[in-house]
Design a protein around this motif. Structure first.
Motif, PDB file in Angstrom:
ATOM      1  N   PRO A 435      39.307 -35.869  26.111  1.00  0.00           N
ATOM      2  CA  PRO A 435      39.400 -35.370  24.531  1.00  0.00           C
ATOM      3  C   PRO A 435      38.349 -34.942  24.518  1.00  0.00           C
ATOM      4  CG  PRO A 435      40.647 -37.434  24.540  1.00  0.00           C
ATOM      5  CD  PRO A 435      39.345 -37.052  25.863  1.00  0.00           C
ATOM      6  N   ASN A 436      37.916 -32.949  23.636  1.00  0.00           N
ATOM      7  CA  ASN A 436      36.705 -33.076  23.259  1.00  0.00           C
ATOM      8  C   ASN A 436      35.720 -31.877  24.382  1.00  0.00           C
ATOM      9  OD1 ASN A 436      37.537 -35.187  20.716  1.00  0.00           O
ATOM     10  ND2 ASN A 436      37.838 -32.958  20.133  1.00  0.00           N
ATOM     11  N   THR A 437      35.948 -32.319  25.130  1.00  0.00           N
ATOM     12  CA  THR A 437      35.163 -32.957  26.571  1.00  0.00           C
ATOM     13  C   THR A 437      35.994 -30.875  27.436  1.00  0.00           C
ATOM     14  OG1 THR A 437      34.042 -34.327  26.402  1.00  0.00           O
ATOM     15  CG2 THR A 437      33.841 -32.558  28.131  1.00  0.00           C
ATOM     16  N   ILE A 438      35.259 -30.232  28.023  1.00  0.00           N
ATOM     17  CA  ILE A 438      34.626 -29.056  28.721  1.00  0.00           C
ATOM     18  C   ILE A 438      33.811 -29.371  30.034  1.00  0.00           C
ATOM     19  CG2 ILE A 438      35.279 -26.724  29.645  1.00  0.00           C
ATOM     20  CD1 ILE A 438      34.823 -25.353  26.554  1.00  0.00           C
ATOM     21  N   SER A 439      35.492 -29.497  31.623  1.00  0.00           N
ATOM     22  CA  SER A 439      34.660 -29.693  32.603  1.00  0.00           C
ATOM     23  C   SER A 439      34.651 -28.407  32.949  1.00  0.00           C
ATOM     24  CB  SER A 439      35.753 -31.272  33.310  1.00  0.00           C
ATOM     25  OG  SER A 439      35.422 -32.149  32.386  1.00  0.00           O
ATOM     26  N   THR A 464      26.935 -13.525  21.862  1.00  0.00           N
ATOM     27  CA  THR A 464      27.144 -14.453  20.354  1.00  0.00           C
ATOM     28  C   THR A 464      27.253 -15.676  20.554  1.00  0.00           C
ATOM     29  OG1 THR A 464      28.805 -13.715  19.781  1.00  0.00           O
ATOM     30  CG2 THR A 464      27.852 -12.219  19.470  1.00  0.00           C
ATOM     31  N   GLY A 465      27.862 -16.528  21.833  1.00  0.00           N
ATOM     32  CA  GLY A 465      28.273 -17.621  22.220  1.00  0.00           C
ATOM     33  C   GLY A 465      26.966 -18.970  22.617  1.00  0.00           C
ATOM     34  N   THR A 466      27.833 -19.388  22.740  1.00  0.00           N
ATOM     35  CA  THR A 466      26.666 -20.679  23.206  1.00  0.00           C
ATOM     36  C   THR A 466      26.031 -20.987  24.629  1.00  0.00           C
ATOM     37  OG1 THR A 466      28.013 -21.921  20.973  1.00  0.00           O
ATOM     38  CG2 THR A 466      25.761 -23.008  23.164  1.00  0.00           C
ATOM     39  N   ILE A 467      24.734 -20.860  24.910  1.00  0.00           N
ATOM     40  CA  ILE A 467      24.410 -20.712  25.625  1.00  0.00           C
ATOM     41  C   ILE A 467      23.929 -22.512  26.705  1.00  0.00           C
ATOM     42  CG2 ILE A 467      22.631 -19.935  27.599  1.00  0.00           C
ATOM     43  CD1 ILE A 467      24.166 -17.811  26.295  1.00  0.00           C
ATOM     44  N   PHE A 468      24.080 -22.375  27.804  1.00  0.00           N
ATOM     45  CA  PHE A 468      24.527 -23.921  28.836  1.00  0.00           C
ATOM     46  C   PHE A 468      23.975 -23.398  29.953  1.00  0.00           C
ATOM     47  CE2 PHE A 468      26.288 -27.724  30.699  1.00  0.00           C
ATOM     48  CZ  PHE A 468      26.045 -28.499  29.998  1.00  0.00           C
ATOM     49  N   ILE A 480      30.675 -29.952  29.013  1.00  0.00           N
ATOM     50  CA  ILE A 480      30.884 -29.288  27.199  1.00  0.00           C
ATOM     51  C   ILE A 480      31.433 -30.734  26.437  1.00  0.00           C
ATOM     52  CG2 ILE A 480      30.504 -27.860  25.687  1.00  0.00           C
ATOM     53  CD1 ILE A 480      30.395 -25.723  28.200  1.00  0.00           C
ATOM     54  N   ASN A 481      30.712 -31.582  25.796  1.00  0.00           N
ATOM     55  CA  ASN A 481      31.083 -32.009  25.147  1.00  0.00           C
ATOM     56  C   ASN A 481      31.043 -32.272  23.815  1.00  0.00           C
ATOM     57  OD1 ASN A 481      31.586 -34.396  27.138  1.00  0.00           O
ATOM     58  ND2 ASN A 481      28.888 -34.704  28.085  1.00  0.00           N
ATOM     59  N   ASN A 482      31.497 -32.990  22.731  1.00  0.00           N
ATOM     60  CA  ASN A 482      32.068 -33.165  21.058  1.00  0.00           C
ATOM     61  C   ASN A 482      32.264 -31.318  20.493  1.00  0.00           C
ATOM     62  OD1 ASN A 482      30.861 -35.426  21.607  1.00  0.00           O
ATOM     63  ND2 ASN A 482      28.699 -34.362  21.521  1.00  0.00           N
ATOM     64  N   LEU A 483      33.170 -31.080  21.366  1.00  0.00           N
ATOM     65  CA  LEU A 483      33.684 -30.039  21.054  1.00  0.00           C
ATOM     66  C   LEU A 483      35.025 -30.236  19.742  1.00  0.00           C
ATOM     67  CD1 LEU A 483      33.638 -27.624  24.979  1.00  0.00           C
ATOM     68  CD2 LEU A 483      32.490 -27.759  22.654  1.00  0.00           C
ATOM     69  N   SER A 484      35.467 -29.643  19.103  1.00  0.00           N
ATOM     70  CA  SER A 484      36.283 -29.168  18.347  1.00  0.00           C
ATOM     71  C   SER A 484      37.725 -28.586  19.698  1.00  0.00           C
ATOM     72  CB  SER A 484      36.206 -28.080  16.795  1.00  0.00           C
ATOM     73  OG  SER A 484      35.479 -28.863  16.169  1.00  0.00           O
ATOM     74  N   THR A 508      39.378 -19.731  30.571  1.00  0.00           N
ATOM     75  CA  THR A 508      40.212 -19.681  29.285  1.00  0.00           C
ATOM     76  C   THR A 508      40.004 -21.155  29.486  1.00  0.00           C
ATOM     77  OG1 THR A 508      40.400 -17.288  29.087  1.00  0.00           O
ATOM     78  CG2 THR A 508      41.696 -18.928  27.349  1.00  0.00           C
ATOM     79  N   VAL A 509      40.067 -22.673  28.546  1.00  0.00           N
ATOM     80  CA  VAL A 509      40.854 -23.608  28.399  1.00  0.00           C
ATOM     81  C   VAL A 509      41.457 -23.892  27.219  1.00  0.00           C
ATOM     82  CG1 VAL A 509      37.893 -24.075  28.478  1.00  0.00           C
ATOM     83  CG2 VAL A 509      39.814 -25.800  29.943  1.00  0.00           C
ATOM     84  N   THR A 510      41.615 -24.806  26.477  1.00  0.00           N
ATOM     85  CA  THR A 510      42.517 -25.203  25.584  1.00  0.00           C
ATOM     86  C   THR A 510      42.214 -27.118  25.611  1.00  0.00           C
ATOM     87  OG1 THR A 510      44.257 -23.531  25.663  1.00  0.00           O
ATOM     88  CG2 THR A 510      44.355 -25.515  24.515  1.00  0.00           C
ATOM     89  N   VAL A 511      41.282 -27.513  24.496  1.00  0.00           N
ATOM     90  CA  VAL A 511      40.170 -28.569  24.632  1.00  0.00           C
ATOM     91  C   VAL A 511      41.578 -29.012  23.169  1.00  0.00           C
ATOM     92  CG1 VAL A 511      38.481 -29.407  23.403  1.00  0.00           C
ATOM     93  CG2 VAL A 511      38.532 -27.588  25.217  1.00  0.00           C
ATOM     94  N   SER A 512      41.614 -30.390  23.449  1.00  0.00           N
ATOM     95  CA  SER A 512      42.163 -30.713  22.475  1.00  0.00           C
ATOM     96  C   SER A 512      41.330 -31.789  22.219  1.00  0.00           C
ATOM     97  CB  SER A 512      43.597 -32.134  23.176  1.00  0.00           C
ATOM     98  OG  SER A 512      44.045 -30.719  23.608  1.00  0.00           O
TER      99      SER A 512
END
Length: 513
Positions: A435-439, A464-468, A480-484, A508-512
């Motif tokens: 949940p709320n995480t991209i691996s 314009t995005g977030t750099i990681f 990448i944690n704590n995503l909506s 592209t990925v869907t986060v739940s």
């Protein structure tokens, strides 16, 4: 008695009695003149009005009241006033003193001290080279605030005072960079420079710079970059570079012969130039040549440098000409072109020789190109196909290889520099199993590279995005944690340094929740 003193007192009031015994019979100085005015001094000259006299001069800034100035005494017909203010006008008065009897004061006379003349700065001695048997060559350079000025250069033995002027150069130039030759060898010298802003208006001397011209004998390594060109069936032009730093070569020895000969068994010739034309050579023959420098003051001869190998042209094999790079595409491919002299039907193929600038020719990469029977030959050369070093300058030559097994001379070189390549990131997976995480797992095998990861809601514009950030290596895992909850785009690319990047890889990925 009282009446006598009263009469004397009234006489003094009417005639101006002073402590000095002025006598109109004492001749004042004549022909008074000001000379040698600088930015802080002046010389005042006059003719004597009375023999065996001394003289008094009183001076101060223009307009002073006499009696409030600076008073000097001299027994000469000349006096130098020093420590004066630049750009200032002074008045002065002058009179004769003969046995404590004074002439009348002459004056006021005036002079104006010149503007202050700026001292040159950052004086340096560079490019010290042995010029010839009579001395060495140096370059002097200094800084000045003036666009138009002349300069004096004083050069002397290091232990001598600047006024000795054992060696003296007076340069009339607005250039602050000058080359001097015939400088004494093997002796410590010192040099100063000063500005001449106007007639007799000189700056102070600059800080001294000490240097020494050393002459050494010829050494191993003085000769480099051996090369042969203008090669025909029976002639060639040999050339080389000679280090002239502190060394003066009187001449050069060249030894040449059939490739593989032992030094001492070849043909020895000499020249005073750094090139030499060989002729009467057999065609289609491979030669080696060596070079060494000869110096008059050498106690021993240096070793020969070399060999450089070249081959004279075969009879009848057509020669490529006018090798050039017409165009370089975005992927680094160089469009090469050359023409062919003679009958191209006897050419079986062409050989490109590609070698780093400072690497011997015999280590070149050879690329064989079939003959297409054209008089104007083109070839698309992509360095990425031949394991060449990145960010490195190479030289290219070409020659014809004929059907009878003979070959022409190589022509060239032309030069190119390889790019820094930066491979794309190998993305193993981008998922959202938690949940709320991209691996993310990826591999980035570019040397000394980093990995840039940028993410945002799907459709966002890069930048314009977030750099990681990420490192390079194999099978790197990131979270990448704590995503909506939502749909996200994730971009990855390699940063290889020097503003060189790979293309982006998009996932592209869907986060739940």
């Amino acid at each position: 008695m009282k009446k006598f003193f009263l009469i004397l007192f009234l006489a003094c009031l009417s005639s101006g009695c002073t402590d000095d015994d002025n006598n109109t019979n004492i001749n004042p100085p004549t022909n008074i003149s000001n000379t040698s005015i600088t930015s802080n001094s002046v010389i005042i000259n006059w003719d004597s009005g009375q023999e065996n006299s001394t003289y008094e001069i009183e001076y101060k800034e223009s307009g002073f009241n006499q009696g409030s100035g600076n008073l000097l005494t001299t027994d000469s017909n000349q006096i130098t006033l020093t420590n004066l203010e630049s750009s200032t006008t002074y008045d002065y008065y002058l009179r004769t003193n003969f046995n404590n009897t004074y002439s009348s004061w002459g004056g006021p006379f005036s002079f104006t001290i010149l503007d202050l003349c700026s001292v040159p700065t950052n004086l340096s001695v560079s490019n010290i080279m042995a010029g010839n048997t009579s001395g060495c060559v140096i370059t002097l350079n200094w800084s000045s605030i003036y666009d138009n000025a002349t300069y004096e250069i004083d050069m002397r033995f290091a232990e001598e005072d600047i006024d000795d002027e054992t060696i003296f150069f007076q340069i009339y130039t607005t250039d602050t960079n000058i080359t001097l030759d015939r400088i004494i060898m093997n002796t410590e010298l010192v040099v100063n420079v000063r500005t001449n802003c106007d007639d007799n208006n000189y700056s102070e001397w600059s800080e001294p710079v000490f240097f020494r011209c050393l002459r050494s004998g010829c050494n191993d390594g003085d000769i480099s970059n051996l090369f042969a060109d203008n090669i025909t069936q029976n002639s060639a032009t040999l050339s080389w570079d000679a280090n002239q730093q502190f060394v003066y070569h009187e001449s050069f020895d060249i030894e040449y012969g059939i490739s593989g000969f032992n030094l001492g068994q070849g043909t020895l010739v000499s020249t005073t130039d750094t090139s030499y034309d060989l002729d009467n050579l057999p065609s289609g023959t491979e030669f080696d040549f060596y070079v060494r420098g000869i110096c008059l003051d050498s106690n021993s001869l240096p070793n020969f440098e070399g060999p450089y190998t070249f081959t004279t042209q075969n009879d009848g094999c057509s020669i490529p000409m006018d090798l050039q790079i017409l165009n370089t595409s975005v992927d680094g491919t160089h469009e090469l072109q050359w023409s062919i002299i003679g009958n191209s039907d006897d050419v079986l193929n062409y050989e490109l020789a590609v070698v780093e600038v400072d690497v011997p020719f015999n280590q070149a990469t050879i690329i064989t190109i079939p003959n297409n029977n054209a008089t104007l030959v083109g070839y698309d050369f992509n360095p990425n196909n031949y394991n060449l070093l990145q960010d490195t300058t190479y030289r290219i030559y070409v020659r014809s290889v004929c059907t009878d097994g003979t070959s022409s001379i190589y022509i060239g070189p032309i030069f190119f520099t390889t790019d820094i390549t930066c491979d794309i990131v190998d993305v193993e997976f981008v998922t959202s199993d938690m949940p709320n995480t991209i691996s993310i797992e990826y591999s980035n095998l570019n040397d000394n590279a980093t990995t840039e990861i940028e993410y945002g809601e799907t459709g966002f514009e890069i930048g314009t995005g977030t750099i990681f950030g990420g490192s390079n290596g194999q099978f790197i895992y990131k979270e990448i944690n704590n995503l909506s909850s939502g749909i996200y785009d994730v971009y990855l690319r390699s940063n290889c340094g020097n503003d060189v990047h790979s293309e982006y890889v998009l996932r592209t990925v869907t986060v739940s929740d």
